[in-house]
Design an enzyme around this catalytic site. Structure first.
Site, PDB file in Angstrom:
ATOM      1  CB  SER A   1      -0.915   0.005   1.232  1.00  0.00           C
ATOM      2  OG  SER A   1      -1.886  -0.997   1.131  1.00  0.00           O
TER       3      SER A   1
ATOM      4  CD  GLN B   1      -2.961  -7.987  -1.711  1.00  0.00           C
ATOM      5  OE1 GLN B   1      -2.894  -6.935  -1.073  1.00  0.00           O
ATOM      6  NE2 GLN B   1      -2.138  -9.012  -1.505  1.00  0.00           N
TER       7      GLN B   1
ATOM      8  CB  CYS C   1      -2.765  -6.496   5.239  1.00  0.00           C
ATOM      9  SG  CYS C   1      -2.407  -4.801   5.770  1.00  0.00           S
TER      10      CYS C   1
ATOM     11  CE  LYS D   1       2.520 -10.786  -0.180  1.00  0.00           C
ATOM     12  NZ  LYS D   1       2.724 -10.552   1.260  1.00  0.00           N
TER      13      LYS D   1
ATOM     14  CG  ASN E   1       6.543 -11.569   0.744  1.00  0.00           C
ATOM     15  OD1 ASN E   1       5.599 -11.095   1.356  1.00  0.00           O
ATOM     16  ND2 ASN E   1       7.501 -10.816   0.267  1.00  0.00           N
TER      17      ASN E   1
ATOM     18  N   GLY F   1       9.482  -7.434  -1.437  1.00  0.00           N
ATOM     19  CA  GLY F   1       8.646  -6.382  -0.882  1.00  0.00           C
ATOM     20  C   GLY F   1       9.444  -5.125  -0.638  1.00  0.00           C
ATOM     21  NE  ARG F   2       9.652  -4.859   5.131  1.00  0.00           N
ATOM     22  CZ  ARG F   2      10.089  -5.212   6.343  1.00  0.00           C
ATOM     23  NH1 ARG F   2      10.307  -4.286   7.264  1.00  0.00           N
ATOM     24  NH2 ARG F   2      10.330  -6.481   6.616  1.00  0.00           N
TER      25      ARG F   2
END
Length: 344
Positions: free
Chosen positions: A31, A82, A112, A151, A212, A236-237
């Site tokens: 996000s 998503q 999340c 996910k 992940n 990801g990050r």
């Protein structure tokens, strides 16, 4: 992390139902990060598949404009949206609309950890209600007319590791792929992702499994695949400020060779492409607000690539400037200082 004793798996592409990722490296849905501009850049630079920001299904089904922009996928070779929610009817309608608007794949968010999402009983909260999670998957599969993926995290906490069971249920309902972040919700992003715990999911299902969590250096990817047994990896990050990074991971897995980090001039071009794209997407005022954190990540990545640190004041000048022209000027000054230090 040493990887000297670990064989090098290849970056083979993986199927997602009737479609296929270009290679075995995916860009995670994040996000406020994986907007359409960033996803286009990452895909162009070698990411095998890129996933949209999390889109709230009820708002999307009600034609909320910001949700529509989050789900945008024009210009992508493979468009994955998503969706997040806890109502099967809204999930079904949003999945139908997303595919109707061009999505090739619908991904369901069951991982999340954000308090706002969990407080609404979505995201990781679904790890505590597998029956509801199963109904959501079934609803999406029935409505989408396209591959549906899920996910998830390992579980709510260390005492409730449910990812293998949820993955098995997802496969039984027709899901085409599952992605597992190797942390529990209780961990948020603390500690290290447990790649080996993902292996239990892989052993439970026959559909592809993507691992992940904490992939921030290309050399870690073989270890991640070896520990998890997964079919691919998700960044990801590690991609924040580094849209090229998923492509570099794919190349490393395929060849064993490291790709040179882009020169500072190229990093500047990518940052400005993203910045200007956000202004075009959201408008000048909203786009400027969306872009601020990205400028910070681009500066951090640029500094790291040359072994330097951007002074806090220089970084703050770029992030707090009110006008785009001032933000870009401050960004350019910070990059110029890095180049000067490098040449000194």
């Amino acid at each position: 992390m040493s990887t000297t004793s670990i064989p090098k798996p290849s970056a083979k592409s993986f199927p997602i139902g009737a479609v296929r990722a270009a290679n075995g490296v995916a860009l995670a849905p994040m996000s406020g990060v994986t907007d359409i501009v960033f996803r286009r850049i990452a895909a162009r630079l070698g990411a095998g598949v890129v996933v949209s920001e999390m889109v709230a299904c009820a708002e999307f089904a009600r034609a909320d404009e910001e949700s529509r922009l989050r789900a945008e996928g024009s210009g992508l070779p493979l468009h994955v949206v998503q969706l997040a929610g806890r109502d099967p009817a809204w999930i079904a309608e949003a999945a139908r609309l997303a595919v109707g608007a061009g999505a090739d794949v619908v991904d369901l968010n069951m991982g999340c950890p954000a308090r706002k999402v969990v407080g609404g009983h979505g995201g990781s909260a679904l790890l505590k209600d597998l029956d509801l999670a199963t109904r959501l998957i079934a609803a999406a599969v029935a409505a989408a007319g396209a591959p549906v993926t899920v996910k998830m995290r390992l579980g709510w906490d260390a005492d409730s590791i449910v990812a293998p069971e949820l993955a098995a249920r997802a496969e039984a309902e027709g899901a085409a792929l599952v992605t597992v972040h190797g942390r529990t919700r209780a961990q948020f992003y603390e500690g290290r992702a447990d790649w080996s715990a993902i292996r239990a999911v892989k052993e439970r299902v026959s559909i592809p499994v993507i691992a992940n969590g904490d992939l921030t250096e290309v050399e870690h990817a073989p270890a991640m695949l070896a520990a998890s047994g997964a079919d691919g990896v998700m960044v990801g990050r590690g991609a924040q400020g580094r849209a090229w990074f998923p492509g570099h991971v794919a190349n490393y897995l395929a060849t064993g060779g490291k790709t040179a980090t882009p020169a500072l001039a190229t990093q500047r071009e990518l940052a400005l492409e993203h910045y200007e794209g956000l202004l075009a997407l959201y408008g000048r005022d909203t786009g400027t607000r969306h872009a601020r954190k990205h400028l910070g990540w681009y500066l951090d990545a640029a500094a790291q690539s040359v072994g330097r640190v951007v002074p806090p004041a220089a970084k703050a000048a770029a992030l707090t400037a009110g006008a785009p022209e001032a933000a870009i000027a401050a960004f350019d000054r910070a990059l110029a200082d890095l180049e000067w230090e490098l040449a000194a």
